[in-house]
Design a protein around this motif. Sequence first.
Motif, PDB file in Angstrom:
ATOM      1  N   VAL A 164       3.666   2.145 -14.675  1.00 33.39           N
ATOM      2  CA  VAL A 164       4.571   1.785 -15.573  1.00 33.39           C
ATOM      3  C   VAL A 164       6.066   2.258 -15.415  1.00 33.39           C
ATOM      4  N   GLU A 165       6.053   3.487 -15.072  1.00 36.46           N
ATOM      5  CA  GLU A 165       7.197   4.077 -14.482  1.00 36.46           C
ATOM      6  C   GLU A 165       7.911   3.402 -13.259  1.00 36.46           C
ATOM      7  N   ALA A 166       7.153   3.106 -12.174  1.00 37.84           N
ATOM      8  CA  ALA A 166       7.609   2.327 -11.080  1.00 37.84           C
ATOM      9  C   ALA A 166       8.052   0.934 -11.703  1.00 37.84           C
ATOM     10  N   GLN A 167       7.570   0.202 -12.476  1.00 36.83           N
ATOM     11  CA  GLN A 167       7.776  -0.899 -12.939  1.00 36.83           C
ATOM     12  C   GLN A 167       9.202  -0.920 -13.950  1.00 36.83           C
ATOM     13  N   HIS A 182       0.802  -1.189   0.155  1.00 37.00           N
ATOM     14  CA  HIS A 182       0.011   0.099  -0.039  1.00 37.00           C
ATOM     15  C   HIS A 182       0.802   1.266   0.079  1.00 37.00           C
ATOM     16  N   ILE A 183       1.144   1.855  -1.243  1.00 35.05           N
ATOM     17  CA  ILE A 183       2.221   2.844  -1.359  1.00 35.05           C
ATOM     18  C   ILE A 183       1.685   4.044  -2.544  1.00 35.05           C
ATOM     19  N   HIS A 184       1.951   5.184  -2.062  1.00 38.55           N
ATOM     20  CA  HIS A 184       1.339   6.378  -2.956  1.00 38.55           C
ATOM     21  C   HIS A 184       2.668   7.163  -3.283  1.00 38.55           C
ATOM     22  N   SER A 185       2.456   7.623  -4.599  1.00 37.03           N
ATOM     23  CA  SER A 185       3.262   8.257  -5.114  1.00 37.03           C
ATOM     24  C   SER A 185       2.706   9.627  -5.912  1.00 37.03           C
ATOM     25  N   ILE A 234       6.514  -4.658  -3.810  1.00 36.91           N
ATOM     26  CA  ILE A 234       5.833  -3.443  -3.339  1.00 36.91           C
ATOM     27  C   ILE A 234       4.551  -3.393  -4.309  1.00 36.91           C
ATOM     28  N   ALA A 235       3.623  -2.716  -3.960  1.00 36.47           N
ATOM     29  CA  ALA A 235       2.412  -2.293  -4.706  1.00 36.47           C
ATOM     30  C   ALA A 235       2.072  -0.808  -4.870  1.00 36.47           C
ATOM     31  N   LEU A 236       2.138  -0.202  -6.051  1.00 35.03           N
ATOM     32  CA  LEU A 236       1.964   1.030  -6.013  1.00 35.03           C
ATOM     33  C   LEU A 236       0.292   1.149  -5.999  1.00 35.03           C
ATOM     34  N   GLU A 293      11.327   7.431  -7.608  1.00 31.41           N
ATOM     35  CA  GLU A 293      11.727   7.675  -6.230  1.00 31.41           C
ATOM     36  C   GLU A 293      11.209   6.590  -5.292  1.00 31.41           C
ATOM     37  N   VAL A 294       9.988   6.183  -5.227  1.00 33.52           N
ATOM     38  CA  VAL A 294       9.530   5.161  -4.590  1.00 33.52           C
ATOM     39  C   VAL A 294      10.275   3.841  -4.568  1.00 33.52           C
ATOM     40  N   VAL A 295      10.510   3.528  -5.714  1.00 34.60           N
ATOM     41  CA  VAL A 295      11.255   2.287  -6.214  1.00 34.60           C
ATOM     42  C   VAL A 295      12.771   2.222  -5.572  1.00 34.60           C
ATOM     43  N   HIS A 296      13.285   3.335  -5.682  1.00 31.70           N
ATOM     44  CA  HIS A 296      14.832   3.576  -5.008  1.00 31.70           C
ATOM     45  C   HIS A 296      14.622   3.527  -3.629  1.00 31.70           C
ATOM     46  N   LEU A 297      13.729   4.007  -2.843  1.00 26.44           N
ATOM     47  CA  LEU A 297      13.653   4.064  -1.588  1.00 26.44           C
ATOM     48  C   LEU A 297      13.290   2.506  -1.164  1.00 26.44           C
TER      49      LEU A 297
END
Length: 291
Positions: free
Chosen positions: A50-53, A11-14, A38-40, A25-29
């Motif tokens: 798509v950006e996160a993947q 459970h993550i928000h960007s 993780i699940a965006l 940035e979420v992925v890097h963290l």
Amino acid sequence: MHQHRNRIDLHIHSTASDGVFTPSEVVHLALERGLAVIALTDHDTLGGVVEAQRAACDTGLEVIASVEVNSEGEWGDLHFLGYYVDLENGLLRERLRAMQDVRVERARRMVERLREMGMVLEWEEVRALAGGDSVGRPHVARALLSRGYVATMQEAFARFIGHDGPAYVPRQRLAPPEVIQTVIAAGGVPVIAHPAHSGPAAVKRIPEFVGYGLRGVEVYYPDHLPEEIEMLLGLCQEYGLLATGGSDFHGPGSSEGAPLGSVYVPLECVEWLREAASEHGSQDSNGFGLS
């Protein structure tokens, strides 16, 4: 934090909705904190997935295509999470786009009300703070904060744009059956978000939502007390539902959620999610309880 090292946050928000960090940035963290899955779950949008993947490509980190959808009925505001959804599903994209349009119009009306009250905010300023397709109350709150009208985000909600605030504007949402069935139609697994945090009415209606196709319950959540977690695990076992969990991470300075990866989620939760997704809407929940 659980005594064991946590490897999952579902459970993550960007910045695609109301988070502080971009999907990359979420992925890097997440990588810095040693997470494996993780699940965006941005509000009413798939815009950051798509950006996160792509950012996670070749890192070993799995980013589940997910979304958090706001819902409303006679009992009030409820949230649902959809995991492993098809990003190209027409029905899901259409409904999310409609909800985003309503969300934008609602935020615009709030800005107008605040201006009438003497707080001069510019709509483009709010849109710029949003950064993505999804504009909501947190972005209006940030605009109030940046202009010095409030000292904190919490004050913005408490004084002006909370449910009882003078600039509050209600908005139309999908009913729970529509949300659940839309997630299923998109090949996803529908899960009710933080039901104990949402209140007794949300917990009470879990059996009803099972009838609509609900497959899981967000059990592990920052605001869930130990006794509430045990109660929700009991419901999962009783109704054959899978358990999920996450931090509801929004980023530094946000009044919502907890630090990324700070809520312990058992590894088997992801295994259950994958299995449920592979069944693609099967009504047989055997194997997803906690027996």
